[in-house]
Design an enzyme around this catalytic site. Structure first.
Site, mmCIF file in Angstrom:
data_model
loop_
_atom_site.group_PDB
_atom_site.id
_atom_site.type_symbol
_atom_site.label_atom_id
_atom_site.label_comp_id
_atom_site.label_asym_id
_atom_site.label_seq_id
_atom_site.Cartn_x
_atom_site.Cartn_y
_atom_site.Cartn_z
ATOM 1 N N GLY A 199 -2.867 4.160 5.468
ATOM 2 C CA GLY A 199 -1.567 3.546 5.194
ATOM 3 C C GLY A 199 -0.439 4.547 5.356
ATOM 4 N N ARG A 223 -6.110 2.402 11.494
ATOM 5 C CA ARG A 223 -7.438 2.504 10.883
ATOM 6 C C ARG A 223 -8.424 2.437 12.047
ATOM 7 N NH1 ARG A 223 -5.811 2.117 5.263
ATOM 8 N NH2 ARG A 223 -3.989 0.803 5.189
ATOM 9 N N ASP A 273 -7.372 8.871 0.725
ATOM 10 C CA ASP A 273 -8.773 9.084 0.418
ATOM 11 C C ASP A 273 -9.717 8.851 1.614
ATOM 12 O OD1 ASP A 273 -10.700 9.188 -1.709
ATOM 13 O OD2 ASP A 273 -10.982 7.033 -1.368
ATOM 14 N N THR A 304 -0.213 9.380 0.678
ATOM 15 C CA THR A 304 -0.490 8.015 0.231
ATOM 16 C C THR A 304 0.443 7.675 -0.923
ATOM 17 O OG1 THR A 304 -2.104 6.586 -0.890
ATOM 18 C CG2 THR A 304 -2.436 8.930 -1.160
ATOM 19 N N ASP A 349 -0.249 5.772 -3.283
ATOM 20 C CA ASP A 349 -1.025 5.425 -4.486
ATOM 21 C C ASP A 349 -1.187 6.568 -5.495
ATOM 22 O OD1 ASP A 349 -1.401 2.955 -3.394
ATOM 23 O OD2 ASP A 349 -3.419 3.345 -2.637
ATOM 24 N N ASP A 408 -3.568 8.633 -5.730
ATOM 25 C CA ASP A 408 -4.922 8.539 -6.297
ATOM 26 C C ASP A 408 -5.857 9.664 -5.851
ATOM 27 O OD1 ASP A 408 -5.028 7.731 -3.685
ATOM 28 O OD2 ASP A 408 -6.259 5.961 -4.039
ATOM 29 N N ARG A 450 -4.806 -0.289 -5.355
ATOM 30 C CA ARG A 450 -6.099 -0.989 -5.385
ATOM 31 C C ARG A 450 -7.022 -0.415 -6.454
ATOM 32 N NH1 ARG A 450 -6.949 -0.843 0.443
ATOM 33 N NH2 ARG A 450 -7.689 1.215 -0.114
#
Ligand code: ATP
Length: 326
Positions: free
Chosen positions: A14, A75, A106, A129, A131, A133, A175
């Protein structure tokens, strides 16, 4: 270890605001260090299909303020096969590229780790990212900008929520991680955050009704991480309407809005520091590491740690959010 002369940069997974600032930093620090620098378009997909161009310092002029990624992103299923990765390796050899800087989340760093091990190929990762994460870094490139976007959107929704005395479930990205939802809730003064990290421990909706909503409140905002573990904003709103029909419920899904926009000063500086540090790491013979930031210091995090460990949510944040939403 053989001396590195040429490096390739790619963005994968992303997109995140600040990726361009990172591309600029790797390019300029790389050229400053005497490397040839190659931009690889469309992530691992473009690597396999040889979409590669040599970059000069001018290729990265006037991009620090732009969201998205000038290298595009994609992707790529093929990179998950040994044949696909062999093809990628052959392309790198053909161009004489002897190290890679991979900017992504990730999944991208997992691919990078596998490739680096398979071919003993030097790779440094940058955490790109929204996120946040990735384990081993306090912040990822793009997270701060996305958080600010969420805050601005929630401020706007608050105006209409208050006027109509409504309860809004606002879905944000994340997510597997609730950083955007939780810190977005604190920053916008939302009544609650429903995050994947805690979904198995409590019925968060019931918890919310019991503790979060007071009759004196005439409107409420709940931030929900998009994860299947939370039920998503739509799922929660449906349940709410069935179980508590007295509330006038609405849903807003912020979606891809959260990815776009000019990066914040924080993300530009973070990306610039991390990009320069990626070049330092290669000069320093560091391999298979992600660049992280801890207490404002650059750190090297082995890929295995960054990918395999779950980044914990600070429980102090959860307590603060709850205490301030009474
Ligand atoms: P975001 O956090 O924004 O989703 P990401 O980097 O996690 O970004 P993914 O779609 O998970 O995004 O991964 C990006 C790409 O990385 C994949 O399309 C694939 O090419 C590569 N990749 C992911 N997992 C693997 C794997 N196990 N083996 C090889 N390559 C992988």
């Amino acid at each position: 270890m053989s001396k590195i002369e040429s490096i390739g940069i790619l963005t994968s997974g992303g997109d995140a605001p600040g990726m361009n600032a990172a591309i600029r930093a790797v390019t300029r620090a790389g050229i400053f260090a005497g490397f040839k620098v190659f931009g690889i378009y469309r992530g691992f997909k473009g690597l396999i299909s040889d979409e590669i161009e040599e970059f000069s310092t001018q290729n990265v002029s006037n991009i620090i303020q732009r969201g998205g990624t000038i290298l595009k992103t994609a992707r790529c299923k093929e990179f998950q096969t040994p044949e696909g990765r062999q093809c990628a390796y052959d392309v790198l050899r053909r161009h004489g590229i002897d190290a890679l800087v991979v900017i992504g989340g990730d999944g991208s760093l997992t691919g990078a780790r596998i490739f680096a091990n398979e071919f003993s190929f030097p790779i440094v990762g940058l955490p790109g990212t929204i996120d946040n994460d990735l384990y081993g870094t306090d912040s990822t490139i793009g997270y701060d900008t996305a958080l600010n976007t969420i805050m601005e959107c929630v401020d706007k929704i608050r105006d209409t929520a208050t006027s109509h005395e409504r309860l809004f479930f606002i879905e944000v990205m994340g997510r597997d991680a609730g950083f955007l939802a939780l810190n977005g809730a604190i920053a916008s003064g939302a009544e609650a955050a429903i995050i994947p990290e805690f979904s198995t421990q409590t019925d968060q909706l019931a918890d919310l009704i019991d503790h979060g909503f007071r009759k004196s409140k005439n409107s409420s905002i709940v931030l929900v991480a998009e994860s299947p573990l939370t039920g998503g904003a739509m799922g929660l709103a449906k349940r709410m309407e069935e179980e508590y029909p007295q509330y006038d419920v609405r849903v807003t899904i912020l979606g891809h809005l959260q990815r776009g926009g000019s990066p914040s000063a924080f993300d530009r500086i973070l990306a610039s520091r991390m990009g320069a540090a990626a070049v330092d790491a290669l000069l320093d013979d560091q391999r298979n590491v992600m660049i992280g930031i801890k207490n404002d210091e650059i750190v090297y995090v082995p890929f295995t740690k960054a990918i395999k460990n779950d980044k914990p949510i600070n429980t102090e944040l959860i307590n603060t959010q709850r205490r301030l939403s009474i």
